[in-house]
Design a protein around this motif. Structure first.
Motif, PDB file in Angstrom:
ATOM      1  N   UNK A  44       0.789  -1.144  -0.105  1.00  0.00           N
ATOM      2  CA  UNK A  44       0.085  -0.044   0.031  1.00  0.00           C
ATOM      3  C   UNK A  44       0.852   1.178   0.024  1.00  0.00           C
ATOM      4  N   UNK A  45       0.777   2.134  -1.165  1.00  0.00           N
ATOM      5  CA  UNK A  45       1.372   3.511  -1.038  1.00  0.00           C
ATOM      6  C   UNK A  45       0.434   4.618  -0.632  1.00  0.00           C
ATOM      7  N   UNK A  46       0.781   5.235   0.409  1.00  0.00           N
ATOM      8  CA  UNK A  46      -0.098   6.362   1.088  1.00  0.00           C
ATOM      9  C   UNK A  46       0.625   7.666   0.832  1.00  0.00           C
ATOM     10  N   UNK A  47       0.109   8.364  -0.085  1.00  0.00           N
ATOM     11  CA  UNK A  47       0.772   9.422  -0.271  1.00  0.00           C
ATOM     12  C   UNK A  47       0.070  10.931   0.399  1.00  0.00           C
ATOM     13  N   UNK A  48       0.830  11.743   0.565  1.00  0.00           N
ATOM     14  CA  UNK A  48       0.506  12.930   1.594  1.00  0.00           C
ATOM     15  C   UNK A  48       1.171  14.167   0.881  1.00  0.00           C
ATOM     16  N   UNK A  49       0.512  15.368   1.502  1.00  0.00           N
ATOM     17  CA  UNK A  49       0.881  16.666   0.805  1.00  0.00           C
ATOM     18  C   UNK A  49       0.983  17.547   2.327  1.00  0.00           C
ATOM     19  N   UNK A  50       1.730  18.657   1.941  1.00  0.00           N
ATOM     20  CA  UNK A  50       1.678  19.714   3.041  1.00  0.00           C
ATOM     21  C   UNK A  50       0.327  20.609   3.083  1.00  0.00           C
ATOM     22  N   UNK A  51       0.384  21.517   3.800  1.00  0.00           N
ATOM     23  CA  UNK A  51      -1.121  22.257   3.832  1.00  0.00           C
ATOM     24  C   UNK A  51      -1.007  23.543   2.623  1.00  0.00           C
ATOM     25  N   UNK A  52       0.162  23.566   1.888  1.00  0.00           N
ATOM     26  CA  UNK A  52       0.148  24.760   0.926  1.00  0.00           C
ATOM     27  C   UNK A  52      -0.904  24.230  -0.279  1.00  0.00           C
ATOM     28  N   UNK A  53      -1.525  25.222  -0.713  1.00  0.00           N
ATOM     29  CA  UNK A  53      -2.325  24.936  -2.125  1.00  0.00           C
ATOM     30  C   UNK A  53      -3.761  24.241  -1.374  1.00  0.00           C
ATOM     31  N   UNK A  54      -4.887  24.208  -2.190  1.00  0.00           N
ATOM     32  CA  UNK A  54      -6.122  23.831  -1.602  1.00  0.00           C
ATOM     33  C   UNK A  54      -6.303  22.385  -1.604  1.00  0.00           C
ATOM     34  N   UNK A  55      -7.412  21.835  -1.078  1.00  0.00           N
ATOM     35  CA  UNK A  55      -7.669  20.582  -0.993  1.00  0.00           C
ATOM     36  C   UNK A  55      -7.397  19.496  -2.304  1.00  0.00           C
ATOM     37  N   UNK A  56      -7.858  20.113  -3.156  1.00  0.00           N
ATOM     38  CA  UNK A  56      -8.127  19.278  -4.409  1.00  0.00           C
ATOM     39  C   UNK A  56      -6.732  19.221  -5.147  1.00  0.00           C
ATOM     40  N   UNK A  57      -5.870  20.200  -5.038  1.00  0.00           N
ATOM     41  CA  UNK A  57      -4.455  20.217  -5.391  1.00  0.00           C
ATOM     42  C   UNK A  57      -3.758  19.273  -4.710  1.00  0.00           C
ATOM     43  N   UNK A  58      -3.948  19.245  -3.177  1.00  0.00           N
ATOM     44  CA  UNK A  58      -3.154  18.450  -2.492  1.00  0.00           C
ATOM     45  C   UNK A  58      -3.628  16.867  -2.505  1.00  0.00           C
ATOM     46  N   UNK A  59      -4.781  16.789  -2.876  1.00  0.00           N
ATOM     47  CA  UNK A  59      -5.049  15.242  -2.765  1.00  0.00           C
ATOM     48  C   UNK A  59      -4.627  14.653  -4.355  1.00  0.00           C
ATOM     49  N   UNK A  89      -4.157  13.483   0.900  1.00  0.00           N
ATOM     50  CA  UNK A  89      -3.981  15.173   0.589  1.00  0.00           C
ATOM     51  C   UNK A  89      -3.142  15.689   1.701  1.00  0.00           C
ATOM     52  N   UNK A  90      -3.547  16.766   2.192  1.00  0.00           N
ATOM     53  CA  UNK A  90      -2.741  17.334   3.463  1.00  0.00           C
ATOM     54  C   UNK A  90      -3.049  16.981   4.742  1.00  0.00           C
ATOM     55  N   UNK A  91      -2.154  16.884   5.595  1.00  0.00           N
ATOM     56  CA  UNK A  91      -2.288  16.475   6.992  1.00  0.00           C
ATOM     57  C   UNK A  91      -2.015  17.813   7.827  1.00  0.00           C
ATOM     58  N   UNK A  92      -2.902  17.960   8.921  1.00  0.00           N
ATOM     59  CA  UNK A  92      -2.683  18.994   9.774  1.00  0.00           C
ATOM     60  C   UNK A  92      -1.617  18.778  10.896  1.00  0.00           C
ATOM     61  N   UNK A  93      -1.589  18.057  11.334  1.00  0.00           N
ATOM     62  CA  UNK A  93      -0.448  17.674  12.667  1.00  0.00           C
ATOM     63  C   UNK A  93       1.008  17.534  11.796  1.00  0.00           C
ATOM     64  N   UNK A  94       1.887  17.975  12.954  1.00  0.00           N
ATOM     65  CA  UNK A  94       3.113  17.637  12.638  1.00  0.00           C
ATOM     66  C   UNK A  94       3.982  18.728  11.783  1.00  0.00           C
ATOM     67  N   UNK A  95       5.128  18.477  11.498  1.00  0.00           N
ATOM     68  CA  UNK A  95       6.189  19.110  10.567  1.00  0.00           C
ATOM     69  C   UNK A  95       5.677  19.289   9.301  1.00  0.00           C
ATOM     70  N   UNK A  96       5.324  20.456   8.651  1.00  0.00           N
ATOM     71  CA  UNK A  96       4.721  20.456   7.188  1.00  0.00           C
ATOM     72  C   UNK A  96       5.691  19.901   6.229  1.00  0.00           C
ATOM     73  N   UNK A  97       7.045  19.918   6.555  1.00  0.00           N
ATOM     74  CA  UNK A  97       8.091  19.357   5.665  1.00  0.00           C
ATOM     75  C   UNK A  97       7.801  17.653   5.485  1.00  0.00           C
ATOM     76  N   UNK A  98       7.540  17.353   6.789  1.00  0.00           N
ATOM     77  CA  UNK A  98       7.442  15.872   6.918  1.00  0.00           C
ATOM     78  C   UNK A  98       6.116  15.163   6.590  1.00  0.00           C
ATOM     79  N   UNK A  99       5.262  15.996   6.001  1.00  0.00           N
ATOM     80  CA  UNK A  99       3.960  15.712   5.428  1.00  0.00           C
ATOM     81  C   UNK A  99       4.104  15.486   3.935  1.00  0.00           C
ATOM     82  N   UNK A 100       5.069  15.827   3.491  1.00  0.00           N
ATOM     83  CA  UNK A 100       5.433  15.687   2.028  1.00  0.00           C
ATOM     84  C   UNK A 100       6.007  14.476   1.772  1.00  0.00           C
ATOM     85  N   UNK A 101       5.156  13.239   1.794  1.00  0.00           N
ATOM     86  CA  UNK A 101       5.977  12.135   1.868  1.00  0.00           C
ATOM     87  C   UNK A 101       4.838  10.901   1.189  1.00  0.00           C
ATOM     88  N   UNK A 102       5.452   9.742   0.872  1.00  0.00           N
ATOM     89  CA  UNK A 102       4.856   8.463   0.654  1.00  0.00           C
ATOM     90  C   UNK A 102       5.471   7.506   1.581  1.00  0.00           C
TER      91      UNK A 102
END
Length: 103
Positions: A44-59, A89-102
């Motif tokens: 399973x590959x779970x992709x995430x984004x930071x809070x920059x951009x809107x929800x549609x873009x981040x998803x 998409x985006x995740x609220x908690x934690x370090x924004x840089x660490x949310x840009x991941x798979x």
């Protein structure tokens, strides 16, 4: 049937990017080797984004990140039926840089 969950893949990205960073190719080569030697292993590959951009873009961005990993695996003869993609998409908690991941 015994299922086992192994969390061993973690790839971080620059903001607004989904290209696999060069430093992670060795990790992906190891994953390909693991999957080739364990023919019943699913991923399973779970992709995430930071809070920059809107929800549609981040998803969309989080999907593209996970999709690029799946594309790499398929290019190395891992069947798509063994790969499942989740875009969070985006995740609220934690370090924004660490949310840009798979993972």
């Amino acid at each position: 049937l015994k299922l086992k969950y192994i969390k061993s893949l973690l790839i971080y990205y620059f903001s607004d990017e989904y290209k696999i960073p060069d430093k992670y190719y060795k990790t992906l080569e190891n994953l390909v080797g693991l999957m080739k030697s364990n023919k019943n292993l699913l991923i399973e590959l779970h992709g995430y984004a930071d809070k920059q951009g809107n929800n549609e873009f981040n998803r969309s961005l989080s999907y593209k990140r996970a999709f690029e990993i799946s594309r790499y695996l398929k290019k190395h003869n891992i069947k798509s039926k063994r790969i499942k993609i989740f875009a969070h998409g985006e995740i609220e908690k934690g370090n924004m840089n660490k949310n840009r991941k798979v993972e």
